[in-house]
Every structure is written in C-alpha cells, then in structure tokens.
Design an enzyme around this catalytic site. Structure first.
Site, mmCIF file in Angstrom:
data_model
loop_
_atom_site.group_PDB
_atom_site.id
_atom_site.type_symbol
_atom_site.label_atom_id
_atom_site.label_comp_id
_atom_site.label_asym_id
_atom_site.label_seq_id
_atom_site.Cartn_x
_atom_site.Cartn_y
_atom_site.Cartn_z
ATOM 1 N N GLU A 61 0.830 -1.207 0.071
ATOM 2 C CA GLU A 61 -0.115 -0.135 -0.027
ATOM 3 C C GLU A 61 0.921 1.114 0.026
ATOM 4 O OE1 GLU A 61 -2.861 -2.474 3.087
ATOM 5 O OE2 GLU A 61 -2.576 -0.296 3.318
ATOM 6 N N GLU A 107 -7.393 5.668 4.817
ATOM 7 C CA GLU A 107 -7.173 5.095 3.458
ATOM 8 C C GLU A 107 -7.260 5.999 2.283
ATOM 9 O OE1 GLU A 107 -7.104 1.067 5.649
ATOM 10 O OE2 GLU A 107 -6.812 1.731 3.252
#
Ligand code: GEM
Ligand code: ZN
Length: 386
Positions: free
Chosen positions: A78, A269
């Site tokens: 990520e 996120e």
C-alpha cells in the site's frame, strides 16, 4: 486557501528505497535549517527507517510546540501513502517562507514524517495489484498492523524490529497527533480498532470518541471525494468510521498510539486500489493535499500547558483528568510538566493530580483556537501536600 504549491524536485512515480533515501537526504541538504533527518531503526532486512522532522526548531522539542507525525507504508503493498508523504515533504519545505499558512503552521508545530515503515514489504509488492497481500507483511511475514500491544490484550505476537522501532519513537517525543496512511479503501478510521467482545465487528468507543470523529471528518470533508462515503463499493457515512465497526483488528498501531502514547492517531485509507499505476499519483496527491495540511493544524484544538510546583519546577507524571473521559492509561505530563489534550469546543471540568501534591480542580472553556495556531494554554500550580 492553500494556493501555491510546487512539484519542484520530485516526480510522480514510485521511488525504490535508494531513491527515497536520496530524496530525503537532498531535502535535508537543501533545507537544513528547517529539517532534521534521523533513523528510528532498521527493518528485518536492514533498511533504515528514516524520518524527516520539519519545523523551525527541527532537532529538538520546544515547550508548547506539539509534535505531529505521519507514517506511510506500514503495509508494503500500500505505497500511495509513501509517495504522497514525499510530496508533502516537498510541498512543506518549498512553501515555507512563501506561503503564510505553511510558514505559520511550521512555526507552531514540529512535523515528523516516516514515509516507509515497511520498506522490505514494499520491495516484494507489485504495482497494479489492487488487492491481495503480496508485499503486505514484513520479511518475517508479520502484519505490522497486528503486531502492537493492544488495549484488550488480544495481540500477543513477539514484537518485530519495525514495531519495536516505532514504539521507541512514539515514546521519544511528546507526539500529540498522528496518521497512518494505507490503501485499499477511501475512508478516515479512528480508535478503537479493536473491540472487547469475543466476536463481531461492533463500534468500540474510546473516551475521546468526539474528538476522533471530528478529526476524521476534517480529513474526509477536505478530501476531494472521501466525504461522499460511497467509494470502492463500501459505504461509510461522511467518509469516516470507527475502526472496530468496520472490522475489528487487534494489535493495530493506531490504538497503541492512543492508549500508551497519548497520541491521537487515525488510519487514513487513500485509494480503492492498494497499489495503483504511477499515473494515478499526481491525482492522489492533489486529492489529499489540503486534508494532509489541515489535519496537522487540528493539533491546536483543545488544551495545552504545564503542571508546575510552587517554585515553578515542572511536575512530571501528573495526571490532568477530564471529567467523563477515563482513559485506559491516564494521560500524564512529560518530563517538562507538559500536557496536550485535543478537545472539541465546550466546557470541561478538570482535576489535576500528582503524587505528593494536593489535587486541583478547575473548570475551563475550550474554544476553536485553530486560527491562532495554538491550543488554549492553561498552566497549573500544585501545592505540595503537607
Ligand atoms: C486495515 S487498517 C484500517 C482499518 N481498521 C480497522 N479496524 N478495520 C488493516 O490493517 O487491515 C486496512 C488496511 O490494511 O488498509
Ligand atoms: Zn493497510
């Protein structure tokens, strides 16, 4: 409005560890008066966990100047946060002295940025993989966001070197506000990540739930799309969620910061795809730039000050109790007698206690002081117990 910004020295691509390190060293060389480059330790495979501190006194904490931190890439696959944080560094140093908002912000806080908490995982990840776990873990195949001690004692794994380094770091400075940047959704999540039930994803409310919701919404509503709450085939009202309500995770870094580090940490996120094509990076930076800056500014919400004795000496380990907020580990003053409490505007009843001293009760009004770039300052003098 945050107008001028520069892409002066950094292109929009994924930077392997060697390039990331060279960029940080270049920034420190070119902006040595407002930056301090340091390592908090090494990954399993020996890669440095580099942090750059940015502010007017970058090397040392100053009384009344809160410490803020951003962490990227705790999950190696990520890496958007890793790249967005490099652009944030570029933006802060190139706008200091030119953009009055940035100049004032950097005179009122010290910002520490760890772009890559899991550099080994990143090396194993593959661009274009929007889901899955290839590269998520560290080199010992541990999910670092499951490796921290958790408030309800559910995570018991031995600490990984990256986790140990971050725990040492958390306790090395009076950090007040923090965010860990992830990928795989678009939402601002806040503590607790873990709930106290045996099973189920239920809301796990912390004593500071109101300020956490407020901070999450500041990020979400200043993001270009997060507040819509209907992205990535997931629904989050206002683009925010309690971590455990989404799904419970034991051993998260966020809860550790809050419970044991007295630092209000959120998990942000940034994109539906965990590791999108580099062509998305410019857009992702522009979607998050304003939120990243305004989030830092929220550190000036609430109260700060010092607990002193009659001679003006700092009283460390004093507890500034706020009626109705019984933290699992009571927030204590640091070695300088400082405390920082993020609070939404309102009236609060305080009880200041310290061993060997008479306790002190005080009712205070908290206003939204953010435009002053400082929380409301309340110092307290305790009388030694006879
Ligand atoms: C999460 S972290 C953010 C969400 N938190 C909770 N409690 N659901 C994780 O670590 O699994 C998602 C991610 O990795 O990005
Ligand atoms: Zn993640």
């Amino acid at each position: 409005m945050l107008h001028q910004y520069s892409y002066a020295s950094l292109d929009f691509k994924y930077h392997p560890t060697s390039h990331l390190e060279s960029f940080l060293q270049e920034v420190h060389k070119n902006y040595s008066s407002i930056t301090h480059l340091y390592s908090i330790g090494k990954s399993v495979e020996g890669r440095e966990l580099l942090v750059i501190a940015i502010g007017e006194n970058p090397k040392k904490h100053r009384i009344g100047i809160p410490e803020v931190k951003y962490i990227g890439n705790i999950h190696g696959n990520e890496p958007i946060g890793r790249e967005v944080l490099l652009h944030l560094i570029d933006y802060l140093v190139t706008n200091y002295g030119y953009n009055p908002n940035i100049t004032q912000l950097m005179s009122s806080v010290r910002i520490h940025i760890l772009p890559a908490m899991n550099p080994d995982g990143f090396e194993n990840a593959t661009v274009g993989r929007c889901t899955g776990t290839l590269g998520r873990y560290n080199s010992n195949q541990m999910d670092l966001n499951r490796n921290f001690p958790d408030p309800f004692g559910k995570s018991i794994a031995p600490l990984e070197p990256e986790t140990e380094a971050v725990i040492r770091w958390i306790h090395s400075e009076p950090f007040v506000l923090s965010a860990s940047l992830h990928g795989g959704a678009i939402v601002a999540a806040y503590p607790y990540d873990v709930n106290n039930q045996a099973t189920g994803n239920n809301y796990s409310r912390s004593p500071d739930d109101d300020i956490f919701k407020y901070l999450a919404k500041i990020y979400s509503f200043n993001h270009k799309t997060m507040y819509k709450g209907n992205l990535c085939k997931m629904k989050f009202l206002d683009g925010v969620t309690n971590g455990a309500k989404w799904y419970t995770i034991a051993g998260g870094m966020q809860d550790y910061n809050y419970v044991w580090g007295q630092c209000y940490e959120l998990t942000i996120e940034l994109s539906c795809c965990k590791y999108p094509s580099a062509s998305k990076l410019l857009h992702l930076w522009e979607q998050n730039r304003v939120s990243l800056i305004l989030f830092i500014k929220q550190v000036h919400l609430g109260l700060k000050g010092r607990v002193l004795d009659e001679k003006g000496n700092p009283v460390s380990k004093a507890i500034v109790n706020i009626f109705g907020r019984s933290n699992l580990v009571p927030f204590q003053t640091n070695y300088l007698g400082e405390y920082y409490r993020l609070l939404v505007p309102g009236e609060y009843m305080l009880k200041i206690e310290a061993e060997g001293f008479n306790s002190l009760d005080k009712t205070v009004d908290v206003f939204d002081n953010i435009s002053q770039y400082s929380a409301a300052v309340y110092d307290f003098v305790l009388q030694r117990a006879k």
